[in-house]
Design an enzyme around this catalytic site. Structure first.
Site, PDB file in Angstrom:
ATOM      1  N   THR A   1       0.330   5.773   2.635  1.00 53.76           N
ATOM      2  CA  THR A   1       1.389   6.680   2.197  1.00 53.76           C
ATOM      3  C   THR A   1       1.457   7.912   3.089  1.00 53.76           C
ATOM      4  OG1 THR A   1       1.241   5.912  -0.096  1.00 53.76           O
ATOM      5  CG2 THR A   1       2.201   8.093   0.254  1.00 53.76           C
TER       6      THR A   1
ATOM      7  N   GLY B   1      -6.746   2.894   1.576  1.00 55.62           N
ATOM      8  CA  GLY B   1      -5.674   1.953   1.338  1.00 55.62           C
ATOM      9  C   GLY B   1      -4.345   2.646   1.114  1.00 55.62           C
ATOM     10  N   CYS B   2      -3.963   2.774  -0.160  1.00 58.69           N
ATOM     11  CA  CYS B   2      -2.627   3.277  -0.492  1.00 58.69           C
ATOM     12  C   CYS B   2      -2.433   4.748  -0.133  1.00 58.69           C
ATOM     13  CB  CYS B   2      -2.346   3.035  -1.968  1.00 58.69           C
ATOM     14  SG  CYS B   2      -2.310   1.260  -2.375  1.00 58.69           S
ATOM     15  N   VAL B   3      -3.488   5.547  -0.217  1.00 61.09           N
ATOM     16  CA  VAL B   3      -3.364   6.964   0.143  1.00 61.09           C
ATOM     17  C   VAL B   3      -3.114   7.112   1.637  1.00 61.09           C
ATOM     18  CG1 VAL B   3      -4.630   9.151   0.328  1.00 61.09           C
ATOM     19  CG2 VAL B   3      -4.688   7.844  -1.808  1.00 61.09           C
TER      20      VAL B   3
ATOM     21  N   PRO C   1       0.784  -1.237   0.000  1.00 65.97           N
ATOM     22  CA  PRO C   1       0.000   0.000   0.000  1.00 65.97           C
ATOM     23  C   PRO C   1       0.818   1.290   0.000  1.00 65.97           C
ATOM     24  CG  PRO C   1      -0.994  -1.591   1.483  1.00 65.97           C
ATOM     25  CD  PRO C   1       0.313  -2.186   1.050  1.00 65.97           C
TER      26      PRO C   1
END
Length: 223
Positions: A164, A159-161, A130
């Site tokens: 990060t 998820g990935c946002v 992610p």
């Protein structure tokens, strides 16, 4: 949307101020989220892509670094995805030959940037998990470029946002997530993730607010 959870006042209600040099992180703006035949199709992502394209154009004109990320797994079993793929087997569709693993047509991808000396060459990160920072060279690259803040946009919010943004904060980069430029399959997950980021890990800003911050940083860095 309220920026603070009820009951968080006085504890999780502080604000991070921008640094002196930002990078734009374009996280997984790929066709898997905009193609109705994809298992990851997110209707709100289609609208978000138009905002994303405008932010990329604005960031590009500022001369600050832009980083693109994509998720891609080795065939045939996506073994490099580890437990993430075991938990979400649908990720196996994101292979090198899949159109779903490619950038949306509406955005200026790293391969289509003009070779102009006044712009930083775009950076591309191929990731398997992610966070754009996990097991990649992103943190070292941003440090080398002198960046202390990151604007984050892309998919998906929860998820990935979110991953990060959390890693950016932990690594010392001030995270700013652009609200119109993120989307999630779950409206509830989208809303709660934005509230969570704002409360604990970074700042949620609009496109207009992000552009104003870019302008201030550009003025600071202009001789």
């Amino acid at each position: 949307m309220s920026k603070i959870h009820s009951g968080y006042e006085g504890v999780f209600d502080k604000t991070l101020v921008p640094g002196t040099k930002p990078a734009l992180l374009v996280v997984d703006v790929i066709k898997a989220y905009t193609d109705p035949t994809s298992p990851f199709f997110t209707p709100e992502a289609v609208e978000a892509v138009a905002h994303i394209a405008s932010v990329i154009k604005y960031a590009r004109s500022s001369g600050h670094p832009i980083v693109f990320t994509r998720v891609e797994y080795k065939e045939p079993h996506a073994i490099d995805g580890g437990l993430f793929v075991e938990k979400v087997p649908a990720l196996k569709v994101l292979t090198p030959g899949s159109d779903w693993a490619q950038y949306c047509d509406e955005i200026v991808s790293p391969q289509s940037f003009d070779d102009r000396p006044e712009f930083h060459a775009p950076i591309e990160i191929i990731k398997q998990y992610p966070s754009a920072f996990f097991e990649t060279s992103l943190a070292q690259t941003l440090t080398l470029l002198g960046c202390d803040s990151v604007f984050i946009l892309g998919f998906s919010t929860s998820g990935c946002v979110r991953a990060t943004a959390v890693d950016a904060m932990q690594l010392g980069f001030r995270p700013f997530v652009i609200s119109e430029c993120v989307a999630d399959k779950s409206a509830d997950a989208h809303r709660v993730s934005l509230l969570d980021i704002q409360s604990k890990y970074g700042e949620i800003v609009t496109v207009e607010e992000a552009q104003k911050i870019y302008d201030v940083m550009r003025e600071r860095n202009t001789p």
